[in-house]
Scaffold this motif. Structure first.
Motif, PDB file in Angstrom:
ATOM      1  N   ALA A 984      36.048  64.298  74.301  1.00  0.00           N
ATOM      2  CA  ALA A 984      37.505  63.373  74.093  1.00  0.00           C
ATOM      3  C   ALA A 984      36.987  62.276  73.183  1.00  0.00           C
ATOM      4  O   ALA A 984      36.599  61.907  72.847  1.00  0.00           O
ATOM      5  N   ASP A 985      38.745  61.968  72.703  1.00  0.00           N
ATOM      6  CA  ASP A 985      38.915  61.426  71.483  1.00  0.00           C
ATOM      7  C   ASP A 985      39.139  59.651  72.914  1.00  0.00           C
ATOM      8  O   ASP A 985      38.507  58.772  72.958  1.00  0.00           O
ATOM      9  N   SER A1004      51.280  64.203  75.987  1.00  0.00           N
ATOM     10  CA  SER A1004      50.690  65.453  75.803  1.00  0.00           C
ATOM     11  C   SER A1004      51.005  66.839  76.236  1.00  0.00           C
ATOM     12  O   SER A1004      52.258  66.461  77.487  1.00  0.00           O
ATOM     13  N   LEU A1022      42.514  68.164  80.136  1.00  0.00           N
ATOM     14  CA  LEU A1022      41.937  68.181  78.767  1.00  0.00           C
ATOM     15  C   LEU A1022      43.542  68.038  78.450  1.00  0.00           C
ATOM     16  O   LEU A1022      44.408  69.721  78.474  1.00  0.00           O
ATOM     17  N   LYS A1024      45.915  67.674  74.662  1.00  0.00           N
ATOM     18  CA  LYS A1024      46.398  66.857  73.370  1.00  0.00           C
ATOM     19  C   LYS A1024      47.820  65.953  72.868  1.00  0.00           C
ATOM     20  O   LYS A1024      48.502  67.026  73.819  1.00  0.00           O
ATOM     21  N   MET A1026      50.305  65.289  70.114  1.00  0.00           N
ATOM     22  CA  MET A1026      50.645  65.726  69.152  1.00  0.00           C
ATOM     23  C   MET A1026      51.869  65.011  68.269  1.00  0.00           C
ATOM     24  O   MET A1026      52.593  64.155  69.244  1.00  0.00           O
ATOM     25  N   GLN A1032      46.273  65.285  65.442  1.00  0.00           N
ATOM     26  CA  GLN A1032      45.795  65.463  67.517  1.00  0.00           C
ATOM     27  C   GLN A1032      44.770  64.760  68.028  1.00  0.00           C
ATOM     28  O   GLN A1032      43.390  64.714  66.850  1.00  0.00           O
ATOM     29  N   ILE A1033      45.243  64.138  68.877  1.00  0.00           N
ATOM     30  CA  ILE A1033      44.372  63.235  69.439  1.00  0.00           C
ATOM     31  C   ILE A1033      44.172  64.290  70.773  1.00  0.00           C
ATOM     32  O   ILE A1033      44.778  64.056  71.593  1.00  0.00           O
ATOM     33  N   SER A1034      42.471  63.954  71.261  1.00  0.00           N
ATOM     34  CA  SER A1034      42.395  65.110  72.638  1.00  0.00           C
ATOM     35  C   SER A1034      42.113  63.384  73.264  1.00  0.00           C
ATOM     36  O   SER A1034      41.791  62.806  73.483  1.00  0.00           O
ATOM     37  N   THR A1062      33.209  60.231  75.864  1.00  0.00           N
ATOM     38  CA  THR A1062      34.782  60.275  74.835  1.00  0.00           C
ATOM     39  C   THR A1062      34.525  58.817  73.825  1.00  0.00           C
ATOM     40  O   THR A1062      33.515  57.806  74.240  1.00  0.00           O
TER      41      THR A1062
END
Length: 1208
Positions: A984-985, A1004, A1022, A1024, A1026, A1032-1034, A1062
């Motif tokens: 994940a980010d 998210s 998880l 995301k 928007m 998109q960033i997880s 991460t």
């Protein structure tokens, strides 16, 4: 055909009035045919094939009157040898019927009385298999597929027609050879072979074998076709066609001719091929091998070099000791083994000294028997001869004894277990067992003894025992057992099983021999009964070995009091019950029989009563479980409680119920009696008669219900016999009144016993129901007693929640707690002890539906078998690969493959058609991204982070080749762990109840579980983020950590491992501080940040170097702003405040936060600002990574340019 009107022959042409007109017409026809051939010289279109066939027919009719049409007919036939051409891809299917009929018609043209035409037809058929593309194609056409003509020939049945045409060329050698050459090519196909067999090809070809042909091609081609027929069709059908006396004579004559007059290597090979065909024919008992004299010839050939007696059948023949002669020698031995199954050949085997010839090889082979054979060849012949002896000895028992074969075998086996050096080759089929040992010799020597003693001939057995065979066999058994401890193999298991069988036969019903076996033999048997149960399913032969050991125990120990007592003393009864507890069907019957026999010894019942199995199981409980399982298998009717359903037939099986009334003689047993002979239930009843039916420990209510049936088993069985008698009497006679009354009375007695047992079973169930009610009442009282305690716990929890929700109340509770601790605790400074892991080693856990660890078994495919005769290599086994793929989870793998076993395909065997076998099919397992592959010791052996990445989990085994004695190798096998670390980010890190799940739901679309208590999140989630530009960033919400998480406290490793993948960390901290429970210490927000940093650092130092953001949550609480000001001051100068916290909490390196954002997930204060900061931080990091990549590439370019300049 367009453009070429052809009028050939016809009734009108035969009645021309003038000769001149006839000659002119013939010239025009021939000229037209030349034009047709010229037009299609580059290929024949599929649409014109049928028209050309009509022209062929007309030419063939015309040839009967005018020979001038022979050459045009041959040229037209040549057109069929040219490539067929198509205009569209569908033409091959559209014209398939016409083309197949036209090609089949070539076979019918063999009736044309012209050698030139027949040879041309055969050449045309041969050209189907070496087709070359035309140099020039017809305009708008393309060639058909390479195998199209071959397929059409199969559909049209050309092979069958060509076989029938052999009769037309019977006396024409050249034409016959061409027909055979065409059939050679056609016989490659299985379908063609089937058509050829239908036309009796095997018998026709066999009769041509000994035809006059100086070149030898006739024999070669005929035998090659026979080989193809045997390989590609039903072997039985071909052999049946070769089974006539004429065919056997023909085989014999050509074999003898090649044997005596063949001098080339190809002649030797052809001779051996014919011998193989003769061997296959000899397997059919209806073949007149003896009547034709072929059997005697082969027997004499096989034995004349060993017995050294002159025989006119082999006069003038001498072995050359070439490789071909060596192969022939083995084939001849094989023929003897086959002939030994034919009773009519027994006299031939005896008269031609087969027994002494085979016994010649039963001796220590310190030197080769014939100096012309190599050591490896002699060893292979020796093993082959002893293997054949095992088949011959039971047929020639008298010869066996007169040649003192038992003595020779015992001396030979003594040498096998001796210590003198022997360098066995171990490179043949019979030499399995490896180089440098005598295991193969021991295996076949024991096999001969096994086959001989299985005759139960007293003379053979007495002869063996008089020479000390029992003692020697025990030594062999001990030797093999010791070898198995070093390295277990199928060969050693077979040796031990054969030895045990021989001992069983020798000691059966002979007390003196049992006493010879007794103590030493029992000491060897005991380890077999301690065998690991898992080995029974290994497929190596442990199951057979255990059955042999049980049979040996029955035959060699039972009946000898010394042996029985010694076996019981060695806890043998316990071992038998342990084996019985496995509930293996094939073992249960024999073990129960042994226990019944042992029960005559009073010590047995004592040992059975004190035996305890798994979960403290008793022998009585085990026997009742076996009874129930047997009744289930036999289809006996019982209700869900195990009670009797049919009181008239309470123990009748489904087979018995289906049988009709069949009157039998008084001397014949009925179905009811026959069922007892091998019945497990009868043996269990016998054991209970010895154990008793009262005071049996470890039984449940259901067991007592079943025991009531067992106790009356014999009464029920007597009732079944009377029931059958009644049915038979009523079937054939009408009983008189007194007899009918007696029969009814007997039936009532049987039914009465059934009712009594049912009443007893009902009473047992009532008692159980009463006990169950009493236990429930007792449990209810215990629950009532704990109710006040639960109220106190709930009240305490409400107090905790009040304190954690009100900052002032929290400060007051903390102050009171500190005073209480100081008052009650010791005044001495006590160091905090180490944190210990609460996890059990190697225990894998899952949370809810999310799985982040999966243990799987992988095995590469086994290689294919090699082909020793031609040096062919088997295909390599397939490999098992893990392939990373998006949208895949470990949960989906577990659901799709519940066995969690992945096995690749087996490599293809080498064969005549494909000497190099194909590789087995690979097994690809799709796994999610972020998988680490670990072995059973926890060592990482692979990693898959990007889609499409592959990891070789298990390599396939090598195929059989010369290096492996043409035997395949097994593939690599192991158990691995798939350990998932989320990619994940941003990873949310914090203590329980900090608001991580609430934050994830706000930023998210994820919907994690949210509640006002700790540890709401028990599995990673998880989501995301928007953005308006579709970026998109997880974000990964990780379960809450606790103090000591780095040491795996509270499954810390399970949660911390997901932080590793991460890109950035987002610490979420409760502004009011954190306290897990009343028993744990309260931590301020500043202390919480230090603790989180410390846990990350202790788990992995690199985690602290990751970019990090800090979110201060719950800013909607009272005093939140004051606490925030205090926290910001502490974060700006953390070194000034570290002296206020405990030393164990201080990390070596503090986290440097890029941004500190106060938020409230309740009021959504600061949420948008946080999302902006996350976006900015991620973009900056990506820019830095790209910049470093560009610099690295630029540096590489500069370096390469400098190198080029230096070179120039």
């Amino acid at each position: 055909m367009k453009g070429y009107p052809v009028e050939i022959g016809g009734s009108g042409s035969r009645h021309q009035t003038t000769q001149k007109f006839g000659l002119n017409l013939e010239k025009e026809q021939l000229k037209t045919l030349k034009k047709v051939v010229k037009h299609f010289e580059n290929g024949l279109p599929l649409k014109n094939v049928a028209q050309i066939t009509k022209i062929l027919n007309l030419c063939a009719e015309k040839m009967n009157e005018q020979e001038a049409f022979t050459e045009p007919l041959c040229e037209l036939i040549q057109l069929f040898g040219l490539p067929f051409q198509k205009k569209k891809s569908s033409d091959e299917i559209n014209y398939s019927i016409e083309v197949s009929q036209s090609i089949a018609h070539l076979g019918y043209l063999m009736r044309v009385p012209s050698s030139q035409v027949k040879i041309q037809i055969c050449k045309c058929i041969v050209s189907f298999y070496n087709m070359e593309l035309p140099q020039k194609l017809l305009s708008g056409y393309q060639p058909t597929s390479a195998s199209y003509k071959i397929q059409m020939a199969e559909v049209g049945g050309l092979a069958e027609t060509l076989v029938l045409s052999l009769a037309l060329v019977e006396n024409q050698l050249i034409e016959k050879l061409w027909v055979l050459k065409a059939l050679q090519h056609l016989s490659i196909s299985g379908r063609n072979c089937g058509l050829m067999v239908k036309a009796q090809a095997a018998s026709r070809l066999c009769l041509y074998l000994n035809g006059a042909d100086p070149s030898g091609q006739l024999v070669f081609r005929s035998s090659d076709i026979l080989w193809n027929l045997l390989e590609n069709t039903s072997k039985e059908e071909v052999v049946n066609q070769l089974s006539t006396l004429e065919c056997v004579h023909a085989l014999k004559e050509v074999f003898v001719d090649l044997l005596l007059h063949g001098f080339r290597r190809c002649d030797y090979q052809l001779r051996n091929d014919l011998l193989v065909i003769a061997t296959l024919v000899a397997e059919n008992p209806a073949v007149p091998m003896v009547e034709s004299g072929f059997a005697e010839l082969l027997i004499v050939l096989a034995t004349f070099t060993e017995v050294r007696l002159p025989n006119p059948l082999v006069k003038g023949f001498k072995l050359t000791y070439s490789y071909e002669d060596f192969e022939m020698k083995k084939l001849l031995f094989n023929v003897i083994a086959i002939l030994s199954k034919d009773p009519s050949a027994a006299q031939l085997l005896s008269e031609n000294h087969v027994m002494p010839a085979l016994l010649y090889y039963v001796k220590p082979n310190q030197r080769p028997g014939f100096h012309e054979w190599s050591a490896a060849q002699y060893e292979e012949l020796q093993l082959h001869a002893i293997a054949v002896l095992a088949s011959v000895a039971p047929v020639l028992v008298d010869k066996y004894l007169s040649c003192q074969a038992n003595t020779l075998l015992l001396v030979f086996l003594e040498w096998c277990i001796g210590q003198d050096p022997f360098f066995g080759q171990g490179n043949s089929f019979h030499g399995t067992g490896g180089c440098g040992n005598k295991l193969a010799q021991m295996r076949y020597g024991l096999r001969v003894l096994r086959f001989v003693v299985s005759l139960y001939d007293d003379a053979v057995n007495i002869n063996l025992c008089d020479q000390g065979a029992i003692s020697q066999l025990l030594d062999i058994l001990k030797y093999a057992a010791n070898k198995s401890e070093e390295k277990e193999s199928t060969l050693l298991l077979e040796i031990q099983a054969d030895t045990l069988f021989i001992l069983s036969v020798l000691c059966d019903n002979d007390l003196h021999r049992k006493e010879l076996f007794s103590c030493e033999g029992i000491a060897i048997l005991i380890p077999f009964f301690k065998m690991d149960p898992k080995k029974l399913y290994s497929g190596l032969g442990h199951n057979c070995l255990l059955l042999s050991a049980l049979d040996c125990l029955w035959s060699c120990v039972i009946g000898c009091y010394i042996g029985e007592d010694y076996f019981i003393e060695k806890q043998g009864i316990f071992l038998l019950l342990d084996l019985l507890a496995l509930k293996e069907k094939n073992l249960c019957n024999i073990i129960l029989g042994i226990l019944v026999e042992f029960c005559d010894n009073p010590k047995t019942t004592l040992h059975m009563s004190i035996w305890r199995g798994k979960r403290d199981q008793t022998a009585a409980n085990l026997l009742i479980q076996l009874w129930r399982q047997e009744e289930l298998d036999l289809g006996v009717k019982r209700d869900r409680y195990g009670m009797i359903v049919d009181i008239k037939k309470p123990i009748a099986t489904s087979f018995q119920r289906q049988q009709k009334v069949i009157p039998v003689p008084a001397s014949c047993p009925t179905f009811a009696i026959m069922e007892i002979s091998e019945s497990i239930r009868a043996k269990i009843y016998s054991l209970f008669c010895k154990l008793g039916f009262e005071n049996l420990p470890g039984l449940s209510t259901k067991d007592f219900v079943t025991l009531a049936i067992i106790q009356r088993y014999i009464d029920f069985k007597v009732g079944e016999v009377w029931s059958e008698i009644c049915a038979e009497i009523k079937e054939e006679f009408r009983p008189v009144t007194s007899d009918e009354r007696a029969l009814k009375a007997i039936s009532k007695v049987s039914e009465g016993i059934g009712r009594t047992v049912v009443a007893l079973q009902i009473e047992v169930l009532k008692i159980q129901q009463e006990q169950k009610i009493q236990e429930e009442e007792k449990t209810y009282k215990e629950i009532q007693a704990t109710h006040p305690q639960r109220e106190l716990i709930n009240k305490s929890w409400e107090n905790v929640m009040t304190q954690t929700s009100n900052y002032e109340a929290l400060k007051k509770a903390k102050r009171l707690q500190k005073i209480s601790i100081e008052a009650s605790g010791s005044k001495a400074n006590v160091q905090n002890g180490p944190v210990h892991s609460t996890d059990i080693k190697k225990l894998r856990t899952t949370y809810s539906n999310f799985i982040d660890d999966l243990r799987v078994y992988v095995r590469g495919g086994t290689g294919g078998m090699g082909y020793p005769n031609l040096g062919g290599e088997g295909g390599r086994g397939g490999d098992v690969w893990f392939v990373a793929r998006e949208r895949t989870t470990l949960k989906s793998i577990r659901e799709k493959y519940p066995q969690k076993r992945f096995v690749a395909g087996t490599g293809a065997n080498s064969s005549v058609k494909a000497l190099k076998g194909e590789k087995g099919k690979d097994c690809e397992v799709h796994v999610p991204l972020g998988i680490s592959v670990l072995d059973d010791d926890g060592k990482q052996i692979g990693e898959l982070n990007a889609a499409g990445e592959r990891f070789l989990a298990a390599r396939g085994g090598l195929g059989g080749s010369l290096a492996t004695n043409f035997l395949p190798c097994k593939g690599q096998r192991r158990t691995v762990h798939l350990d998932l670390k989320l990619i994940a980010d941003v990873g949310l890190v914090g203590f329980p109840n900090a608001g991580k799940s609430s934050l994830l739901s706000k930023i998210s679309h994820a919907k994690p579980e949210i509640a006002n208590y700790a540890f709401t999140t028990i599995q990673p989630e998880l989501g995301k983020i928007m953005y308006a530009d579709y970026k998109q960033i997880s974000v990964a919400d990780l379960p809450g950590l606790i103090e000591g998480a780095h040491a795996n406290k509270g499954m810390g490793h399970k949660f911390l491992k997901h932080v590793e993948r991460t890109k950035q960390l987002l610490l979420v901290v409760d502004i009011s501080g954190f306290q897990l429970s009343i028993k744990t210490q309260f931590r301020t927000a500043f202390e919480t940040i230090l603790l989180l940093t410390k846990e990350l650092e202790l788990y992995k130092e690199e985690l602290v170097t990751k970019p990090a953001l800090l979110a201060i949550n719950k800013m909607d609480l009272p005093c939140a702003k004051d606490n925030l000001d205090e926290l910001m001051t502490q974060l700006e100068n953390p070194q000034d405040f570290l002296h206020l916290v405990e030393e164990e909490m201080i990390p070596a390196n503090t986290l440097e936060f890029r941004e500190v954002i106060p938020i409230s997930t309740y009021t959504e204060e600061g949420i948008e600002e946080l999302k902006t900061c996350i976006r900015k931080s991620i973009d900056e990091q990506a820019e830095r990574v790209n910049e470093e990549y560009r610099k690295k590439k630029l540096l590489l370019l500069q370096t390469s340019k400098e190198e080029q300049m230096n070179r120039s």
